[in-house]
Design an enzyme around this catalytic site. Sequence first.
Site, PDB file in Angstrom:
ATOM      1  N   LYS A 276       0.981  -1.464   4.416  1.00  0.00           N
ATOM      2  CA  LYS A 276       0.028  -2.200   3.881  1.00  0.00           C
ATOM      3  C   LYS A 276       0.857  -3.608   4.020  1.00  0.00           C
ATOM      4  O   LYS A 276       1.805  -3.878   4.010  1.00  0.00           O
ATOM      5  CB  LYS A 276       0.021  -1.746   2.372  1.00  0.00           C
TER       6      LYS A 276
ATOM      7  N   ALA B 169      -7.235  -3.475  -3.806  1.00  0.00           N
ATOM      8  CA  ALA B 169      -5.852  -3.742  -3.571  1.00  0.00           C
ATOM      9  C   ALA B 169      -4.880  -3.234  -4.767  1.00  0.00           C
ATOM     10  O   ALA B 169      -4.040  -2.912  -4.778  1.00  0.00           O
ATOM     11  CB  ALA B 169      -5.515  -5.347  -3.102  1.00  0.00           C
TER      12      ALA B 169
ATOM     13  N   LYS C  28       0.259   6.332  13.651  1.00  0.00           N
ATOM     14  CA  LYS C  28       0.141   7.971  13.954  1.00  0.00           C
ATOM     15  C   LYS C  28       0.972   8.527  14.921  1.00  0.00           C
ATOM     16  O   LYS C  28       1.003   7.761  15.948  1.00  0.00           O
ATOM     17  CB  LYS C  28      -1.341   8.542  14.059  1.00  0.00           C
TER      18      LYS C  28
ATOM     19  N   CYS D 141       3.321   6.727 -35.655  1.00  0.00           N
ATOM     20  CA  CYS D 141       3.417   7.712 -36.993  1.00  0.00           C
ATOM     21  C   CYS D 141       4.384   7.145 -37.830  1.00  0.00           C
ATOM     22  O   CYS D 141       4.439   7.853 -38.845  1.00  0.00           O
ATOM     23  CB  CYS D 141       3.658   9.233 -36.214  1.00  0.00           C
TER      24      CYS D 141
ATOM     25  N   ARG E  69     -15.181  11.770   1.306  1.00  0.00           N
ATOM     26  CA  ARG E  69     -13.838  12.264   1.243  1.00  0.00           C
ATOM     27  C   ARG E  69     -13.838  13.229   0.071  1.00  0.00           C
ATOM     28  O   ARG E  69     -13.257  14.200  -0.234  1.00  0.00           O
ATOM     29  CB  ARG E  69     -12.895  11.237   1.144  1.00  0.00           C
TER      30      ARG E  69
ATOM     31  N   LEU F  52      -3.011   8.866   2.987  1.00  0.00           N
ATOM     32  CA  LEU F  52      -1.917   8.299   3.748  1.00  0.00           C
ATOM     33  C   LEU F  52      -0.735   7.901   3.070  1.00  0.00           C
ATOM     34  O   LEU F  52      -0.933   7.399   1.734  1.00  0.00           O
ATOM     35  CB  LEU F  52      -2.088   7.144   4.723  1.00  0.00           C
TER      36      LEU F  52
ATOM     37  N   TYR G  16      -5.798  -0.850  -6.750  1.00  0.00           N
ATOM     38  CA  TYR G  16      -5.688   0.616  -6.787  1.00  0.00           C
ATOM     39  C   TYR G  16      -4.541   1.031  -5.786  1.00  0.00           C
ATOM     40  O   TYR G  16      -3.620   2.029  -6.079  1.00  0.00           O
ATOM     41  CB  TYR G  16      -7.086   1.135  -6.393  1.00  0.00           C
TER      42      TYR G  16
ATOM     43  N   LYS H 127      -6.046  -0.688   9.469  1.00  0.00           N
ATOM     44  CA  LYS H 127      -6.456   0.244   8.341  1.00  0.00           C
ATOM     45  C   LYS H 127      -7.614  -0.517   7.844  1.00  0.00           C
ATOM     46  O   LYS H 127      -7.537  -1.509   7.137  1.00  0.00           O
ATOM     47  CB  LYS H 127      -5.329   0.563   7.417  1.00  0.00           C
TER      48      LYS H 127
END
Length: 683
Positions: free
Chosen positions: A301, A36, A277, A398, A135, A82, A38, A114
């Site tokens: 989602k 989730a 789709k 720096c 994949r 997707l 990701y 999904k």
Amino acid sequence: MADLEKMIEEFTKLRDQISYHDVLYHQKSKPEIADAEYDKLKQKLVEMEGQLPGACVTQDGVGAAPDEKFSKIKHREPMLSLENAYDEQGVERFLSRIKRFLIEEEIEVFCEPKIDGLSFSAVYEDGRFVKAATRGDGFIGEDVTRNVATIKGFPRFLQDVQDRLEVRGEIYINNSDFLKLNKDNEFANPRNAAAGSLKQLDVSITANRPLKYFAYSLIGGKEKSQSEVLNRLESLGFCVNEHRSLTNNLSGMLEFYNKVYNCRYSLDYDIDGIVYKVNDLILQSRLGSTHKAPRSALAYKFSAVYAKTKLNKIFIQVGRTGVLTPVADLIPVNIGGVLVSRANLHNQDEIKRKDVREGDIVTIKRAGDVIPQIVRVDKGSRHADAPGFVFPEICPECGGKVQAEGAAIRCSEELTCKAQIIGKLSHFVSKGAFDIFGLGEKQIKFFYDLGLIKQIPDIFNLEERLNEFSLKEQPDWGERSIANLLNAIQNRRVITLDRFIFSLGIRFIGQVAAELLANYYVSYNNWYNSMIKLLSNDAEVGVGGVEKKIAKSFSDELVGIDGIGEKVAESLKSFFSKEHNIKMLKDLTDYLQILSVNSNSSNSVLNNKVIVFTGKLLTMSRGEAKVRAKALGAKVSSNLSAKIDYLVAGEKPGNKYKKAVELGVGILNEDQWYRMINSEVSE
């Protein structure tokens, strides 16, 4: 401009973060974050793309490079990811966009859950199962033929099937089976267990794991719709998901989402959304795809979750363009199965607006952000003497001067700031650029500190430098690891023009813009010489209006390229104006072979032709016309000049038509254009 640069800096960090997790997720099956989380990283990428100019965005990959332990299989058709939506407005935009693209008032949409599993592709020849692949990076996957063959109920032979047939789907483990399998807490969740179980060199381990699958795609069949595909797969003996629906409107799409959302916990497998789709496969073909996703599909989602935790400390990160980004270090908190320990605070203004302070109790929202967002501060629990955060007045990396550019604070020491140099070097070797295996940010820092890699060309001179340095005496380095690294560098001395341009890390130029530039200029020499020639015009001018006119010529040529904007033109001009960049390019070309663009449509009459569209087209949308033109090797421009090969004129073409006549540019009406592109297809 500073805000845009800041966003691109954040965008680049996000891409690198996703690449890191891709390797852990797809190759090693040892993710550091849950699925989730990701997905939320990927969602942030999409959100940022929507806010950035098209030419600035970076096309992220759809997976990770295949694991070196497995043989490789190249997908005939890419296995793309997707596009995601996280609210009803996103679904509505998707439906409106495809209607506009296809010029259709009503489109039938296929809806299905999904599955939260591992994507696979299985190939059958004359009915016999011959190979299967993961994949991978979307183009090349791992060969898991023997592993897939062990899955119970997976067809080894298909009756009455001739020629080649490719089946795609998702491999998963039931939740009940996962609980039995995971008694020792070896896996974080069912998806990780499925990935780890499938990608075993010892197939007997795979055979003893309770893997299952759902098939959802068929390539090589004669079906005309997605619903027919599912019916055919079922008739061939494949497992297909029972929850599916057809609808032709937004309310039907949302109704299916709500129905599945409400019953998702009664399922014995994990789902993380709904896939929509376009049902008609011909319309799917017309819609085509972007670099990473088909235009004909969308994943809606499931929604965000929240949690409270304590903010320990605010620290500053310095990116490769010098932007100082504040990050909140949190007491780790579990949000919907994801362990969250950091949140992005974006910039100084964001900290002031939310009045975020160290020690605060904060509410975290996890819903598609690069790092989860702080949405609320519990000021009632704050200590009375808690000080506000003070942004540093010098670069924490720096010690150089910093300057405000809009909301962003930037370190001005481009050539001496270690963080910026490391960032540029790391970008150069990253996925999408040179992608040098075994040379990541950790190794870059190591070699930089030793003085072996201080600038980009040093990477290709590393072997010579190591003649005077005993690397094998350093921790974690032996003869084999040194040889592997040098071989990896050697194998990257040949690179395509688009990847080379992207690797340079020029501000505002992501993979999309790099590809557009490469396709337009075709060869490195043509690109380099064109940039130098345009700059030389500036050196010959005087002041005032003449200077502005000449300077605009640089912008005119670049902005005329479809998808390239003013910011990219300005950034290229700035890059090529600096002597150290010119020297770097000359040094690099001594080490590299930069491949010219090789069109896949070399036999097309449109190959390498430059086309401008004007007026309203009736047979297809402007978007589809551009896609069709580019697919046949053409270059699409928005500016009309004598260099243009064809002006495609629809209804009410306006001034461009008159100008094309004056310039002697070839003019095609819509009927001529339509016959031209369709004759290419029929041939």
